[in-house]
Design a protein around this motif. Structure first.
Motif, short mmCIF file in Angstrom:
data_model
loop_
_atom_site.label_atom_id
_atom_site.label_comp_id
_atom_site.label_asym_id
_atom_site.label_seq_id
_atom_site.Cartn_x
_atom_site.Cartn_y
_atom_site.Cartn_z
N TYR A 63 0.87 -1.17 0.00
CA TYR A 63 0.00 0.00 0.00
C TYR A 63 0.91 1.23 0.00
CZ TYR A 63 -3.27 -3.58 1.80
OH TYR A 63 -4.02 -4.71 2.00
N LEU A 64 1.01 1.86 -1.15
CA LEU A 64 1.97 2.96 -1.33
C LEU A 64 1.81 4.08 -0.30
CD1 LEU A 64 2.47 3.56 -5.14
CD2 LEU A 64 4.14 2.81 -3.43
N GLU A 65 0.52 4.36 0.04
CA GLU A 65 0.30 5.48 0.96
C GLU A 65 0.93 5.22 2.34
OE1 GLU A 65 -1.85 3.57 -0.39
OE2 GLU A 65 -3.29 2.80 1.06
N GLN A 66 1.06 3.94 2.71
CA GLN A 66 1.68 3.64 4.01
C GLN A 66 3.14 4.10 4.03
OE1 GLN A 66 1.07 -0.58 4.85
NE2 GLN A 66 -0.88 -0.13 5.85
N SER A 67 3.80 3.94 2.88
CA SER A 67 5.22 4.33 2.84
C SER A 67 5.40 5.85 2.87
CB SER A 67 5.89 3.74 1.59
OG SER A 67 5.22 4.23 0.44
#
Ligand SMILES: [Zn+2]
Length: 299
Positions: A63-67
């Motif tokens: 999940y890109l937004e977590q990074s």
């Protein structure tokens, strides 16, 4: 009596978006269902997922937004969830503003499917799946049946069936053979019976029901169907935990035959049925030269 929970991974279309199509069925004796279901709930409760669908493919994604969230791993579940939602809303609004309708719809769909898992890091999500696979591996009376078809080796003219039809025929035949050998070796009274429970998918439901009727009246290419009763029962997989476990098994098998990933595979593969040291319940349809663990143990 046994229930065999069936699910698939990959597309049955040729060529489709995956090199393989896998149909897997996990059979458990009905008297073990309650304990098995409870055990999975206990495992998932450690990850705050006891009331959510276990959907393996969505859980294993990045999940890109977590990074993008600083210190995400150090936050508690509620803070992670709030930060993630905020990031997602920001992204959706940006797509809307830029009038990227297709990307917006895709992102919205992705976010909906993964919403239950955003409080977990990728490592934690993988750990949750691994713990579920460990539980399945410990179920001595469970058996895993599967047909893993490499579509580049598949010739519908020679087999006389479509990819998904061959897969169902194979899984049904091996399940039948397992039930009939249980009947011969068993000390219990009465005939062991099996039922198929399948994820509901309208296009598949009609086809598989008709195919199963045909197997009941004419047998499969390999066996008559004496111990499996009824046509498959179709259920909503988002509500039926054991179909979700079958989904994990089919995913693990496909990722193994396509990418050589062994983490989940080696756990669930322990539930394959074997006769005299030879795996009989799981097949990789890939030609005689394949040296993967499934093919080697099948010969
Ligand atoms: Zn193989």
């Amino acid at each position: 009596m046994y229930i065999c929970y069936i699910d698939e991974s990959g597309t049955a279309d040729v060529p489709g978006t995956s090199s393989h199509f896998v149909l897997a069925g996990l059979s458990i004796p009905i008297e073990h269902w309650r304990d098995a279901d409870r055990e999975i709930s206990q495992v998932l409760a450690k990850y705050g997922l006891e009331n959510d669908e276990l959907h393996t493919a969505w859980m294993t994604r990045k999940y890109l937004e977590q990074s993008k969230i600083t210190g995400f791993a150090g936050m508690d579940w509620a803070a992670r969830r709030a930060a993630c939602q905020k990031e997602r809303t920001r992204h959706l609004l940006a797509l809307q503003k830029a009038q990227k309708a297709k990307a917006y719809r895709q992102a919205k769909k992705n976010y909906r499917h993964s919403e239950a898992y955003i409080h977990l890091t990728l490592d934690e999500r993988l750990a949750a799946l691994s713990a579920v696979a460990d539980a399945v591996a410990s179920w001595g009376s469970a058996r895993l049946f599967a047909e893993c078809i490499d579509k580049t080796h598949f010739d519908p003219v020679r087999t006389g069936r479509a990819v998904d039809e061959q897969a169902l025929e194979q899984v049904v035949s091996r399940y039948q053979q397992f039930l009939s050998s249980t009947e011969k070796n068993g000390t219990g009274t009465g005939k062991p019976l099996g039922l198929l429970v399948h994820d509901n998918n309208e296009s598949v439901a009609k086809k598989h029901t008709e195919l199963m009727r045909h197997f009941h009246s004419k047998g499969t290419l390999w066996t008559t169907i004496d111990n499996i009763i009824e046509t498959p029962l179709f259920v909503d997989s988002s509500l039926t935990r054991m179909v979700q476990i079958a989904d994990l098994c089919s995913y693990a098998l496909r990722r193994f035959v396509e990418n050589g990933e062994t983490d989940l595979f080696k756990k669930v593969f322990t539930r394959a049925d074997s006769v005299k040291g030879k795996t009989v319940s799981i097949r990789h349809f890939a030609g005689y030269t394949c040296q993967c663990a499934i093919c080697v143990s099948h010969r």
